[in-house]
Design a protein around this motif. Structure first.
Motif, PDB file in Angstrom:
ATOM      1  N   UNK A  86       0.837  -1.205   0.000  1.00 57.24           N
ATOM      2  CA  UNK A  86       0.000   0.000   0.000  1.00 57.24           C
ATOM      3  C   UNK A  86       0.870   1.252   0.000  1.00 57.24           C
ATOM      4  N   UNK A  87       0.554   2.180  -0.904  1.00 52.09           N
ATOM      5  CA  UNK A  87       1.328   3.427  -1.014  1.00 52.09           C
ATOM      6  C   UNK A  87       0.383   4.627  -1.048  1.00 52.09           C
ATOM      7  N   UNK A  88       0.614   5.567  -0.138  1.00 53.19           N
ATOM      8  CA  UNK A  88      -0.152   6.816  -0.141  1.00 53.19           C
ATOM      9  C   UNK A  88       0.467   7.713  -1.201  1.00 53.19           C
ATOM     10  N   UNK A  89      -0.317   8.148  -2.185  1.00 45.96           N
ATOM     11  CA  UNK A  89       0.232   8.881  -3.334  1.00 45.96           C
ATOM     12  C   UNK A  89       0.202  10.396  -3.143  1.00 45.96           C
ATOM     13  N   UNK A  90      -0.979  10.964  -2.895  1.00 49.31           N
ATOM     14  CA  UNK A  90      -1.053  12.426  -2.745  1.00 49.31           C
ATOM     15  C   UNK A  90      -2.366  12.834  -2.092  1.00 49.31           C
ATOM     16  N   UNK A  91      -2.369  14.064  -1.584  1.00 49.82           N
ATOM     17  CA  UNK A  91      -3.534  14.629  -0.900  1.00 49.82           C
ATOM     18  C   UNK A  91      -4.292  15.547  -1.852  1.00 49.82           C
ATOM     19  N   UNK A  92      -5.620  15.548  -1.728  1.00 48.04           N
ATOM     20  CA  UNK A  92      -6.480  16.360  -2.592  1.00 48.04           C
ATOM     21  C   UNK A  92      -7.316  17.300  -1.718  1.00 48.04           C
ATOM     22  N   UNK A  93      -7.283  18.618  -1.990  1.00 43.02           N
ATOM     23  CA  UNK A  93      -8.019  19.570  -1.149  1.00 43.02           C
ATOM     24  C   UNK A  93      -9.525  19.557  -1.446  1.00 43.02           C
TER      25      UNK A  93
ATOM     26  N   UNK B 207     -16.255  18.590   0.071  1.00 39.21           N
ATOM     27  CA  UNK B 207     -16.419  17.854   1.328  1.00 39.21           C
ATOM     28  C   UNK B 207     -15.805  18.663   2.480  1.00 39.21           C
ATOM     29  N   UNK B 208     -16.070  18.247   3.699  1.00 35.76           N
ATOM     30  CA  UNK B 208     -15.563  18.989   4.858  1.00 35.76           C
ATOM     31  C   UNK B 208     -14.151  18.562   5.247  1.00 35.76           C
ATOM     32  N   UNK B 209     -13.618  17.566   4.549  1.00 37.40           N
ATOM     33  CA  UNK B 209     -12.288  17.040   4.892  1.00 37.40           C
ATOM     34  C   UNK B 209     -11.433  16.919   3.630  1.00 37.40           C
ATOM     35  N   UNK B 210     -10.128  16.750   3.836  1.00 33.35           N
ATOM     36  CA  UNK B 210      -9.221  16.496   2.718  1.00 33.35           C
ATOM     37  C   UNK B 210      -9.368  15.048   2.255  1.00 33.35           C
ATOM     38  N   UNK B 211      -8.990  14.806   1.024  1.00 31.78           N
ATOM     39  CA  UNK B 211      -9.016  13.459   0.456  1.00 31.78           C
ATOM     40  C   UNK B 211      -7.590  12.983   0.207  1.00 31.78           C
ATOM     41  N   UNK B 212      -7.431  11.675   0.099  1.00 28.53           N
ATOM     42  CA  UNK B 212      -6.113  11.107  -0.172  1.00 28.53           C
ATOM     43  C   UNK B 212      -6.221   9.992  -1.190  1.00 28.53           C
ATOM     44  N   UNK B 213      -5.282   9.948  -2.129  1.00 29.77           N
ATOM     45  CA  UNK B 213      -5.264   8.915  -3.169  1.00 29.77           C
ATOM     46  C   UNK B 213      -4.190   7.887  -2.817  1.00 29.77           C
ATOM     47  N   UNK B 214      -4.555   6.615  -2.915  1.00 30.78           N
ATOM     48  CA  UNK B 214      -3.592   5.560  -2.610  1.00 30.78           C
ATOM     49  C   UNK B 214      -3.547   4.544  -3.739  1.00 30.78           C
ATOM     50  N   UNK B 215      -2.499   3.737  -3.719  1.00 33.88           N
ATOM     51  CA  UNK B 215      -2.314   2.669  -4.701  1.00 33.88           C
ATOM     52  C   UNK B 215      -2.037   1.370  -3.963  1.00 33.88           C
ATOM     53  N   UNK B 216      -2.778   0.321  -4.314  1.00 33.12           N
ATOM     54  CA  UNK B 216      -2.523  -1.013  -3.788  1.00 33.12           C
ATOM     55  C   UNK B 216      -2.019  -1.890  -4.925  1.00 33.12           C
ATOM     56  N   UNK B 217      -0.883  -2.522  -4.706  1.00 30.43           N
ATOM     57  CA  UNK B 217      -0.352  -3.490  -5.675  1.00 30.43           C
ATOM     58  C   UNK B 217      -0.266  -4.844  -4.977  1.00 30.43           C
ATOM     59  N   UNK B 218      -0.912  -5.832  -5.555  1.00 29.36           N
ATOM     60  CA  UNK B 218      -0.932  -7.152  -4.925  1.00 29.36           C
ATOM     61  C   UNK B 218       0.477  -7.715  -4.798  1.00 29.36           C
ATOM     62  N   UNK B 219       0.775  -8.293  -3.648  1.00 28.37           N
ATOM     63  CA  UNK B 219       2.085  -8.890  -3.418  1.00 28.37           C
ATOM     64  C   UNK B 219       2.303 -10.063  -4.372  1.00 28.37           C
ATOM     65  N   UNK B 220       3.559 -10.304  -4.720  1.00 30.63           N
ATOM     66  CA  UNK B 220       3.857 -11.423  -5.617  1.00 30.63           C
ATOM     67  C   UNK B 220       3.409 -12.739  -4.989  1.00 30.63           C
ATOM     68  N   UNK B 221       3.691 -12.889  -3.694  1.00 31.37           N
ATOM     69  CA  UNK B 221       3.217 -14.067  -2.971  1.00 31.37           C
ATOM     70  C   UNK B 221       2.204 -13.593  -1.944  1.00 31.37           C
ATOM     71  N   UNK B 222       0.932 -13.691  -2.281  1.00 31.05           N
ATOM     72  CA  UNK B 222      -0.100 -13.161  -1.398  1.00 31.05           C
ATOM     73  C   UNK B 222      -0.915 -14.269  -0.730  1.00 31.05           C
ATOM     74  N   UNK B 223      -0.418 -15.510  -0.825  1.00 31.23           N
ATOM     75  CA  UNK B 223      -1.068 -16.592  -0.082  1.00 31.23           C
ATOM     76  C   UNK B 223      -0.531 -16.591   1.341  1.00 31.23           C
ATOM     77  N   UNK B 224      -1.375 -16.906   2.292  1.00 29.63           N
ATOM     78  CA  UNK B 224      -0.993 -16.849   3.695  1.00 29.63           C
ATOM     79  C   UNK B 224      -0.533 -18.213   4.195  1.00 29.63           C
TER      80      UNK B 224
END
Length: 266
Positions: free
Chosen positions: A168-175, A183-200
């Motif tokens: 998970x990576x937080x990319x940038x904030x949006x006013x 909206x009454x609050x700031x927004x944030x854009x994030x990126x999720x990239x699935x792990x290469x080995x995502x089995x538990x």
């Protein structure tokens, strides 16, 4: 959160949590946050009037949109004719997406309504075998929570369960000023990239239970917060049980769950 190129066309509906993005550069930046590699389809949630959609349509992948607002659906079908047969008029949380994707991989993107944003993440986790990438706009605090690491005050259930399967990576904030209505609050854009080995290495259901139980009493040590799991006295002497949940990394939570799983099976 839906978006909008011309606000007078579709009225933002409070009950749907709509705030229409009207900044083209931010819309393009969000669209460009995906790699568009490893999948042929992209699903945008809550496109509104297509301010983000128009940039997705320029990509080589096939764009689909899912929208619950009939007024937005009509607008999209009338103004994006090449998209018309890929507008899904459904509730994302309730709809079986494989009626469209038939078990093929796809990415998710969107400016999400704040009131269902965490539910969108949990549905993504359920479908992680098909979703290698995910980019979206959330309330800033929620985006930060998803991306936070152990030791942070906002690190919690959403952080651990998302990062068990995705980087998970937080990319940038949006006013607020780039939305209508703001909206009454700031927004944030994030990126999720699935792990290469995502089995538990442990039971997924048990991991969810351990994480949720631990953070329900986040100020207590695990020895106390996990009492309801009826663990053996011998296991509870392990040093990890002297820690509080926010001190454990995702890897340590998986190790803890493995220990508990072995204990319960003996």
């Amino acid at each position: 959160m839906a978006q909008n190129a011309n606000q007078h066309q579709v009225k933002a509906k409070k009950y749907l949590g709509q705030h229409f993005l009207n900044d083209e550069s931010i819309a393009e930046k969000i669209a460009n946050s995906l790699s568009f590699k490893g999948y042929k389809h992209v699903l945008e949630i809550g496109p509104g009037m297509g301010v983000l959609t128009k940039y997705l349509l320029k990509k080589e992948t096939t764009t689909h949109v899912i929208e619950i607002d009939p007024e937005s659906v009509e607008y999209l079908k009338n103004n994006y004719l090449n998209l018309a047969d890929r507008v899904i008029e459904q509730d994302f949380l309730k709809y079986n997406l494989n009626e469209v994707f038939e078990n093929e991989p796809f990415a998710i993107i969107g400016n999400f309504p704040y009131n269902i944003s965490t539910q969108i993440v949990f549905k993504t986790l359920e479908m992680r075998d098909q979703i290698p990438e995910f980019a979206g706009m959330f309330q800033k605090e929620v985006a930060q929570r998803i991306c936070s690491k152990e030791g942070s005050k906002v690190y919690g259930i959403l952080s651990v369960l998302t990062q068990a399967f995705y980087d998970a990576e937080y990319l940038f904030t949006v006013p607020p000023s780039v939305f209508n209505p703001p909206p009454k609050v700031e927004s944030g854009v994030l990126l999720l990239k699935r792990k290469e080995n995502y089995t538990l290495s442990c039971s997924e259901d048990l991991l969810f239970k351990v994480v949720k139980t631990a953070f329900q009493q986040r100020r207590k040590t695990l020895r106390n917060s996990l009492k309801t799991l009826n663990l053996s006295d011998n296991l509870r002497e392990d040093s990890i049980f002297g820690m509080r949940p926010e001190q454990l990394s995702v890897v340590e939570f998986i190790r803890l769950t493995t220990l508990i799983e072995n204990d319960l099976n003996n």
